[in-house]
Scaffold this motif. Sequence first.
Motif, PDB file in Angstrom:
ATOM      1  N   TYR A 284      -5.070   4.493   4.172  1.00 46.62           N
ATOM      2  CA  TYR A 284      -4.104   4.803   3.179  1.00 46.62           C
ATOM      3  C   TYR A 284      -4.969   5.823   1.959  1.00 46.62           C
ATOM      4  N   LYS A 285      -4.029   7.046   1.893  1.00 44.12           N
ATOM      5  CA  LYS A 285      -4.648   7.855   1.062  1.00 44.12           C
ATOM      6  C   LYS A 285      -3.623   8.403  -0.183  1.00 44.12           C
TER       7      LYS A 285
ATOM      8  N   THR B 120       1.482   8.238  -1.398  1.00 43.69           N
ATOM      9  CA  THR B 120       0.596   7.393  -0.466  1.00 43.69           C
ATOM     10  C   THR B 120       1.172   7.752   0.877  1.00 43.69           C
ATOM     11  N   GLU B 121      -0.070   7.925   1.840  1.00 41.97           N
ATOM     12  CA  GLU B 121       0.246   8.322   3.330  1.00 41.97           C
ATOM     13  C   GLU B 121      -0.608   7.399   3.802  1.00 41.97           C
TER      14      GLU B 121
ATOM     15  N   LEU C 255       0.846  -1.094  -0.057  1.00 45.34           N
ATOM     16  CA  LEU C 255       0.000  -0.005   0.058  1.00 45.34           C
ATOM     17  C   LEU C 255       0.944   1.205  -0.089  1.00 45.34           C
ATOM     18  N   LEU C 256       1.675   1.251   0.790  1.00 45.03           N
ATOM     19  CA  LEU C 256       2.858   2.455   1.023  1.00 45.03           C
ATOM     20  C   LEU C 256       3.941   2.643  -0.205  1.00 45.03           C
ATOM     21  N   SER C 257       3.900   1.616  -1.156  1.00 44.33           N
ATOM     22  CA  SER C 257       4.824   1.769  -2.160  1.00 44.33           C
ATOM     23  C   SER C 257       3.902   2.529  -3.331  1.00 44.33           C
ATOM     24  N   LYS C 258       2.846   2.624  -3.198  1.00 41.06           N
ATOM     25  CA  LYS C 258       2.080   3.281  -4.124  1.00 41.06           C
ATOM     26  C   LYS C 258       2.485   4.808  -4.256  1.00 41.06           C
ATOM     27  N   PRO C 259       2.682   5.427  -5.338  1.00 44.79           N
ATOM     28  CA  PRO C 259       3.075   7.152  -5.118  1.00 44.79           C
ATOM     29  C   PRO C 259       2.229   8.072  -4.436  1.00 44.79           C
TER      30      PRO C 259
END
Length: 127
Positions: free
Chosen positions: A28-29, A15-16, A9-13
């Motif tokens: 996750y946003k 994303t926080e 999830l956090l590997s997506k550009p």
Amino acid sequence: MTENIRNYLLSKPFTEMQYPFGVGIEVYKVKGKMFATLSLGKMGKGGDGRKAYWWMNLKCDPDEAVMLCDIFPSVIPGYHMNKRLWNTVILDGSIPQGEIERMIDNSFNLVVSKMSQKDQQSIRVYE
């Protein structure tokens, strides 16, 4: 398994991860827009009586949402979400990692597709 999902999830550009709904519910946003939540299942739900499973909410195309619920018993209409547009994936090990990643990708892409062209372009550069 949950750590792999968090990392994916956090590997997506752009994303926080935040906690706007309180401790224990990870949100996750991408550029401020929610595309996933992750939390432990509630008491009496999402476990086998001895162990609670993690639940992940993901945005989904309405037709695909129904199809995924039919294919996978551990995919249910979105818990505490718009049940037409979100699915809850119970992370009990019954869904292959690749399929979970595909569902995450779809959720992320659906949210990004609703953003301005400028935001979409800034995100797509990293894919």
